[in-house]
Design an enzyme around this catalytic site. Sequence first.
Site, PDB file in Angstrom:
ATOM      1  N   LYS A 106      21.949  25.926  19.195  1.00 26.39           N
ATOM      2  CA  LYS A 106      20.513  25.814  19.437  1.00 26.39           C
ATOM      3  C   LYS A 106      19.917  24.621  18.686  1.00 26.39           C
ATOM      4  CE  LYS A 106      20.062  29.110  22.402  1.00 26.39           C
ATOM      5  NZ  LYS A 106      19.708  28.798  23.795  1.00 26.39           N
ATOM      6  N   ASP A 165      26.471  29.743  38.538  1.00 28.81           N
ATOM      7  CA  ASP A 165      27.069  29.653  37.211  1.00 28.81           C
ATOM      8  C   ASP A 165      26.748  28.255  36.697  1.00 28.81           C
ATOM      9  OD1 ASP A 165      28.663  29.243  34.989  1.00 28.81           O
ATOM     10  OD2 ASP A 165      30.456  30.152  35.853  1.00 28.81           O
ATOM     11  N   TYR A 200      26.234  29.957  16.976  1.00 23.96           N
ATOM     12  CA  TYR A 200      25.042  30.089  17.813  1.00 23.96           C
ATOM     13  C   TYR A 200      23.924  29.214  17.262  1.00 23.96           C
ATOM     14  CZ  TYR A 200      20.883  31.985  20.014  1.00 23.96           C
ATOM     15  OH  TYR A 200      19.692  32.099  20.699  1.00 23.96           O
TER      16      TYR A 200
END
Length: 259
Positions: A167, A70, A163
């Site tokens: 990025k 993870d 999102y």
Amino acid sequence: MSDARGDAVGAMRLPGKVAVVTGGGSGFGAGIVRKFVAEGAKVIVADRNGEAAQAVAAELGEAALAVTADVTRADDVRAMLDAAEHHFGGLDILVNNAGMGHLPQPMEELDEATFDRLVALNMKAIYLAAREAVPRFKARKAGVILNIASTAGVSPRPRLTWYNASKGWVITATRSMAVELAPFGIRVVALNPVAGETPMLATFMGEDTPEVRAKFLSTIPIGRFSTPEDLGNAAGFLCSDEASMITGVAMEVDGGRCI
């Protein structure tokens, strides 16, 4: 005789290199793993889904080792990099590919728990990996870090604001890391894929129907989604010695989407 690259037929881009690829059990990550092995590298296939990582590694024999990790947990990140050094004898390339998206929705409606997971996986994981990998690379005065960003960080679409922002962070982090680490012989690069034929496609589109696909494809001049093979090919070049003068770039692999 030479192939389309101009190399001798059979020549490899990554002979003897050791890489760690996060999110390597599926999608773009699996494409990068397969390409790296084809180009002569040994690869740690790191994924939270241990079964998926094992399935990819099993295809590739002794050149790949699955590690359940993870990447939002510091201990797991350290363990996956240790595995590269203990099992394959070193670490040359780190690919920060693991990431997540969220369903298209008004920005104010994304729940806090999803936002926190997005930040942890798309942003904090890169920090944790760099914190572990950079001292190792500095010690040997060489190394490549490849971050998988997105066209969303360059040409954002509505209803994916958080999102998109994550990025954009990856792209800026890549550029800043490149400037800071260049004197130590470490290159840092990024790839900006457009939505691809991966498990995340339906998330980005909201729903996967022929109508929604056609609408999305109409925004990509080349007229198709990106594939794991596309990302693998680009990654194989950027992480090779052929790209030794390239750092700080965030290269679109998007069929013209960002033009």
